[in-house]
Every structure is written in C-alpha cells, then in structure tokens.
Design a protein around this motif. Sequence first.
Motif, PDB file in Angstrom:
ATOM      1  N   LEU A 195      41.439 100.886   5.502  1.00 31.09           N
ATOM      2  CA  LEU A 195      42.963 100.796   5.725  1.00 31.09           C
ATOM      3  C   LEU A 195      43.419 102.151   6.000  1.00 31.09           C
ATOM      4  O   LEU A 195      43.300 103.078   4.973  1.00 31.09           O
ATOM      5  CB  LEU A 195      43.452  99.796   5.013  1.00 31.09           C
ATOM      6  N   LYS A 217      48.587 102.788   1.079  1.00 30.10           N
ATOM      7  CA  LYS A 217      48.137 101.658   0.363  1.00 30.10           C
ATOM      8  C   LYS A 217      47.289 102.065  -0.709  1.00 30.10           C
ATOM      9  O   LYS A 217      46.408 102.969  -0.520  1.00 30.10           O
ATOM     10  CB  LYS A 217      47.472 100.694   1.135  1.00 30.10           C
ATOM     11  N   ASP A 222      45.870  97.631  -3.679  1.00 31.25           N
ATOM     12  CA  ASP A 222      46.497  97.025  -2.421  1.00 31.25           C
ATOM     13  C   ASP A 222      45.347  96.550  -1.518  1.00 31.25           C
ATOM     14  O   ASP A 222      45.240  95.520  -0.740  1.00 31.25           O
ATOM     15  CB  ASP A 222      47.616  97.853  -1.754  1.00 31.25           C
ATOM     16  N   THR A 223      44.666  97.549  -1.141  1.00 35.06           N
ATOM     17  CA  THR A 223      43.580  97.596  -0.324  1.00 35.06           C
ATOM     18  C   THR A 223      42.577  96.560  -0.471  1.00 35.06           C
ATOM     19  O   THR A 223      42.128  95.476   0.469  1.00 35.06           O
ATOM     20  CB  THR A 223      42.835  98.921   0.059  1.00 35.06           C
ATOM     21  N   ILE A 246      44.079  93.135   0.056  1.00 39.62           N
ATOM     22  CA  ILE A 246      44.568  92.773   1.298  1.00 39.62           C
ATOM     23  C   ILE A 246      43.325  92.243   2.017  1.00 39.62           C
ATOM     24  O   ILE A 246      43.232  91.235   2.782  1.00 39.62           O
ATOM     25  CB  ILE A 246      45.227  93.862   1.958  1.00 39.62           C
ATOM     26  N   THR A 247      42.057  93.189   1.776  1.00 35.56           N
ATOM     27  CA  THR A 247      40.887  92.661   2.420  1.00 35.56           C
ATOM     28  C   THR A 247      40.263  91.478   2.028  1.00 35.56           C
ATOM     29  O   THR A 247      39.849  90.637   2.805  1.00 35.56           O
ATOM     30  CB  THR A 247      40.017  93.954   2.267  1.00 35.56           C
ATOM     31  N   GLN A 277      43.955  95.317  10.513  1.00 33.17           N
ATOM     32  CA  GLN A 277      44.925  96.364  10.541  1.00 33.17           C
ATOM     33  C   GLN A 277      46.429  95.688  10.736  1.00 33.17           C
ATOM     34  O   GLN A 277      47.380  95.889  10.102  1.00 33.17           O
ATOM     35  CB  GLN A 277      44.786  97.180  11.691  1.00 33.17           C
ATOM     36  N   ALA A 318      47.144  93.959   7.215  1.00 31.77           N
ATOM     37  CA  ALA A 318      47.415  95.090   6.225  1.00 31.77           C
ATOM     38  C   ALA A 318      48.794  95.675   6.290  1.00 31.77           C
ATOM     39  O   ALA A 318      49.741  95.717   5.608  1.00 31.77           O
ATOM     40  CB  ALA A 318      46.457  96.233   6.214  1.00 31.77           C
ATOM     41  N   THR A 369      52.318  94.898   4.007  1.00 27.63           N
ATOM     42  CA  THR A 369      52.742  96.157   3.369  1.00 27.63           C
ATOM     43  C   THR A 369      54.069  96.777   3.642  1.00 27.63           C
ATOM     44  O   THR A 369      54.586  97.777   3.377  1.00 27.63           O
ATOM     45  CB  THR A 369      51.723  97.508   3.060  1.00 27.63           C
TER      46      THR A 369
END
Length: 87
Positions: free
Chosen positions: A5, A9, A13-14, A17-18, A72, A75, A79
């Motif tokens: 990503l 972030k 967070d990554t 989110i994933t 994408q 994410a 955010t």
Amino acid sequence: MCYRLDSGKNDTDTVVITWKFQMLDQNGDDILDKMEYKDLRKVAKKAVKPKRCAKNFPRSCDVDGDQLISLQEWAECLTRDGMDGRC
C-alpha cells in the motif's frame, strides 16, 4: 497474499486494512463486489451517523465507479481524513 500500500499508512494500518479486505474478499479475486461488502454496509448503518454516510460508504470507497472496490480503493477510503466532503 501480500499487498503493498502507498505511503502515509503505518505498518499496523497496512496489516489491518489488508486483513479485513481479505476477510471480505470471499472468492479471493482481490476485488470486493456488492455481495462481499453487503454485510459491512449493514454494520456501518448501525455505527455511523448520519445514516446517509453509512449508506453511501461503499460508493464513497469506489473511486472509479465500477461498483467494485480494489484493495487500493479500500485502503484510501479507510485512511481518508473525512475532509474531502464525501459522505
């Protein structure tokens, strides 16, 4: 499955989110369709005020308007700081 990503972030967070994206992506095609994010919309309706924001949540994430949400788009949607007027 590993995604990269964009910056802005942190690692936590990554990962979150994933992880959530992969949980929603039931068929594993790396795209969320309407059926896959239907339940999320129901949860958002209960938690987000005003209700119109919750109702429009998937649409606000779908930047290209194809009724599909890529990782994408997901994410960026999660955010976003809320200052862009989308709701």
